[in-house]
Enzyme design. Structure first.
Site, short mmCIF file in Angstrom:
data_model
loop_
_atom_site.label_atom_id
_atom_site.label_comp_id
_atom_site.label_asym_id
_atom_site.label_seq_id
_atom_site.Cartn_x
_atom_site.Cartn_y
_atom_site.Cartn_z
N VAL A 39 -8.15 2.19 15.09
CA VAL A 39 -7.48 2.70 13.88
C VAL A 39 -7.82 1.85 12.65
O VAL A 39 -8.22 2.39 11.61
CB VAL A 39 -5.95 2.79 14.10
CG1 VAL A 39 -5.26 3.27 12.83
CG2 VAL A 39 -5.64 3.73 15.26
N ASP A 93 -9.12 7.87 0.19
CA ASP A 93 -9.92 9.08 -0.04
C ASP A 93 -9.28 10.33 0.56
O ASP A 93 -9.33 11.41 -0.03
CB ASP A 93 -11.34 8.88 0.50
CG ASP A 93 -11.36 8.45 1.96
OD1 ASP A 93 -10.44 7.70 2.37
OD2 ASP A 93 -12.26 8.86 2.71
N LEU A 94 -8.62 10.19 1.72
CA LEU A 94 -8.02 11.37 2.35
C LEU A 94 -6.82 11.87 1.54
O LEU A 94 -6.58 13.08 1.43
CB LEU A 94 -7.59 11.06 3.79
CG LEU A 94 -8.71 10.66 4.75
CD1 LEU A 94 -8.15 10.23 6.09
CD2 LEU A 94 -9.70 11.82 4.95
N ASP A 142 -0.09 -1.12 15.30
CA ASP A 142 0.81 -2.19 14.85
C ASP A 142 1.30 -3.06 16.01
O ASP A 142 1.83 -4.15 15.78
CB ASP A 142 2.03 -1.60 14.12
CG ASP A 142 1.65 -1.10 12.73
OD1 ASP A 142 0.54 -1.39 12.28
OD2 ASP A 142 2.49 -0.42 12.10
N ARG A 151 0.80 -1.21 0.00
CA ARG A 151 0.00 0.00 0.00
C ARG A 151 0.84 1.28 0.00
O ARG A 151 0.47 2.29 -0.61
CB ARG A 151 -0.88 -0.06 1.24
CG ARG A 151 -1.82 1.07 1.40
CD ARG A 151 -2.67 0.85 2.64
NE ARG A 151 -3.18 2.11 3.13
CZ ARG A 151 -4.29 2.67 2.71
NH1 ARG A 151 -5.01 2.07 1.80
NH2 ARG A 151 -4.68 3.83 3.18
N ARG A 197 8.19 -9.18 5.39
CA ARG A 197 7.86 -7.82 4.96
C ARG A 197 8.24 -6.81 6.02
O ARG A 197 8.52 -5.65 5.70
CB ARG A 197 6.35 -7.68 4.70
CG ARG A 197 5.86 -8.42 3.47
CD ARG A 197 4.39 -8.15 3.24
NE ARG A 197 4.14 -6.72 3.12
CZ ARG A 197 2.94 -6.17 3.06
NH1 ARG A 197 1.86 -6.93 3.09
NH2 ARG A 197 2.80 -4.87 2.96
C1 UD1 Z 1 0.60 3.44 8.29
C2 UD1 Z 1 1.57 2.32 8.57
C3 UD1 Z 1 0.87 1.15 9.26
C4 UD1 Z 1 0.16 1.64 10.51
C5 UD1 Z 1 -0.74 2.82 10.20
C6 UD1 Z 1 -1.37 3.44 11.43
C7 UD1 Z 1 3.16 2.56 6.77
C8 UD1 Z 1 3.75 2.01 5.53
N1 UD1 Z 1 2.17 1.88 7.31
O1 UD1 Z 1 -0.38 2.92 7.39
O2 UD1 Z 1 1.86 0.18 9.59
O3 UD1 Z 1 -0.62 0.59 11.03
O4 UD1 Z 1 0.01 3.85 9.53
O5 UD1 Z 1 -0.42 3.82 12.33
O6 UD1 Z 1 3.61 3.56 7.29
N2 UD1 Z 1 -7.84 5.90 6.01
C9 UD1 Z 1 -8.91 6.35 5.28
N3 UD1 Z 1 -8.67 7.09 4.15
C10 UD1 Z 1 -7.41 7.40 3.73
C11 UD1 Z 1 -6.32 6.92 4.49
C12 UD1 Z 1 -6.57 6.18 5.62
O7 UD1 Z 1 -10.06 6.10 5.63
O8 UD1 Z 1 -7.26 8.06 2.70
C13 UD1 Z 1 -8.10 5.08 7.21
C14 UD1 Z 1 -7.54 3.67 7.05
O9 UD1 Z 1 -8.45 2.83 6.37
C15 UD1 Z 1 -7.34 3.26 8.49
C16 UD1 Z 1 -6.92 4.58 9.16
O10 UD1 Z 1 -7.37 5.61 8.30
O11 UD1 Z 1 -8.51 2.79 9.06
C17 UD1 Z 1 -5.44 4.71 9.39
O12 UD1 Z 1 -4.75 4.70 8.18
P1 UD1 Z 1 -3.36 5.46 7.96
O13 UD1 Z 1 -3.00 6.22 9.19
O14 UD1 Z 1 -3.43 6.20 6.68
O15 UD1 Z 1 -2.37 4.24 7.82
P2 UD1 Z 1 -1.38 3.89 6.63
O16 UD1 Z 1 -0.65 5.11 6.21
O17 UD1 Z 1 -2.08 3.08 5.62
#
Ligand code: UD1
Length: 413
Positions: free
Chosen positions: A323, A122-123, A301, A90, A393
């Site tokens: 989260v 989406d964000l 995590d 991702r 990974r």
């Molecule tokens: C990153 C970490 C992951 C960690 C997570 C939260 C990396 C490569 N991965 O993942 O190991 O578990 O932060 O600390 O750094 N969300 C939305 N829309 C968006 C983006 C996110 O709804 O556009 C939601 C996600 O579905 C999730 C939550 O927000 O439920 C947290 O996501 P996010 O903080 O963005 O995590 P990642 O960057 O994917």
């Protein structure tokens, strides 16, 4: 397959690897400039290989020796990321901002990654739109366009790590200042800010926002990524669940406050010095209550690993996951090993048992895999864990490090 003979207290010292989640956005930051970006403390992980493959596919030359990666070149970046690489991880989606900022257009397949429920972007897209990007989705690929990104203020509904990083990356080459209100403040995001500042786009943090001052061009930089707090936390929990004593050298105790607080509540002894953390536990832990939150809250995590630890606590522990909604994928496997777990909505209840027992299990994702490894280290008899590619990974030299601590573990075909 990884085979573990459990029931031995782990004792000794391991060194924290560089942070996976800091290395990945740092690699994406190198796309912002054709000048050399030298990244030190890069861990040897499948996800890092994937990110470097993506950088190569987009036009960078990559040299990676020991733990230093040098990314250079790429005066003309490719406009389209290979679907196979983005599907594998991702974090590849973070290439969107830099490629769009450099080329004015980018084609990015929708991302894959761990099976952690719907993980939308989406964000990311709403934020980039505020900076002037336009999107069209065709056949599972996002086609983005922006003649020139223009800095502005973006409010995030949730402090998403990826969205904050995406906006800092894009904002670094946008016209003027980009401010993210309600940003993620994870140490890995802060580390990206340090790198961007070194590359010429100053990033400044305020109480409720972060700002990056965009530049028409960025320069190269040398940067050492922070130690991996999630890996460090996993080894500390391995010491605790086996009633042993583990020191993680090179770890940053200030990045582990939430975990260390819970370990103290559980009855462990904790010693934190600059650049090293030790945990010792001699008896059955007390039950504790954990709720995952954006940093500095308890990290999602480490939720599967701490639940593994709490399966043998005295009394009923709870873990509330706020989260990632689908992060209880390991429950069935831990139940096979004798844990007493129940999930209701976003909350898991763990009624501590005296001992776990070995069983054949499968790791569904990285951190769930870590939870199974911890359970196996404490369990009576043998546990065979399939799905070890998930562990590769996120955990550098897992088998070697566990052996250093006295675990009986081998990678079997
Ligand atoms: C990153 C970490 C992951 C960690 C997570 C939260 C990396 C490569 N991965 O993942 O190991 O578990 O932060 O600390 O750094 N969300 C939305 N829309 C968006 C983006 C996110 O709804 O556009 C939601 C996600 O579905 C999730 C939550 O927000 O439920 C947290 O996501 P996010 O903080 O963005 O995590 P990642 O960057 O994917």
């Amino acid at each position: 397959m990884i085979r573990i003979e459990g029931g031995r207290p782990l004792r000794g010292t391991v060194r924290a690897a560089g942070s996976k989640n800091a290395a990945l956005p740092a690699i994406m930051a190198s796309l912002l400039t054709p000048e050399p970006v030298v990244l030190e403390n890069i861990p040897h992980l499948l996800d890092v290989e994937c990110a470097l493959d993506l950088a190569r596919a987009l036009g960078k030359s990559v040299a990676w020796e020991n733990s230093t990666a040098v990314l250079a070149g790429g005066k003309e970046l490719a406009g389209e990321a290979p679907a196979e690489l983005v599907g594998r991880m991702r974090a590849s989606f973070l290439a969107l901002g830099p490629v769009l900022a450099r080329r004015g257009e980018a084609a990015m397949p929708l991302p894959g990654g761990c099976a952690l429920g719907p993980r939308p972007v989406d964000l990311h897209l709403a934020g980039l739109r505020r900076l002037g990007a336009e999107f069209e989705v065709r056949g599972g690929t996002i086609f983005a366009r922006a003649r020139r990104l223009r800095g502005t203020t973006v409010y995030l509904d949730f402090p998403s790590v990826g969205a904050t990083e995406q906006l800092l990356l894009a904002g670094a080459l946008a016209q003027g200042e980009t401010t993210v209100v309600n940003p993620a403040r994870e140490p890995e995001v802060v580390d990206l800010g340090v790198l961007l500042t070194r590359m010429g786009a100053p990033v400044t943090w305020h109480e409720d926002r972060v700002t990056v001052r965009g530049r028409p061009e960025l320069g190269g930089a040398r940067h050492r990524v922070i130690p991996d707090r999630i890996e460090a936390g996993t080894y500390l929990l391995a010491g605790a669940i086996t009633r042993g004593e583990v020191t993680v050298e090179g770890a940053r105790p200030d990045h582990l406050d939430a975990l260390l607080a819970k370990l103290l509540d559980a009855g462990a002894e904790v010693e934190a010095a600059e650049g090293s953390v030790s945990v010792r536990l001699r008896r059955r832990p007390e039950a504790v209550h954990v709720q995952t939150l954006p940093y500095p809250g308890f990290p999602t995590d480490l939720q599967p690993p701490i639940v593994a630890f709490l399966t043998t606590a005295q009394g009923r522990s709870t873990a509330r996951e706020t989260v990632f909604p689908a992060r209880f994928s390991y429950v069935a496997a831990l139940t096979r090993m004798g844990a007493q777990l129940q999930v209701s909505g976003d909350t898991l209840f763990a009624d501590g048992v005296e001992a776990l027992r070995g069983a054949p299990v499968e790791a569904p994702d990285i951190r769930a895999g870590a939870a199974l490894v911890l359970a196996a280290l404490a369990a009576e008899e043998t546990t065979e864990i399939r799905g070890e590619e998930h562990l590769a990974r996120g955990y550098e030299d897992l088998v070697g490090k566990l052996r250093t601590l006295g675990a009986e573990v081998c990678a079997a075909p």
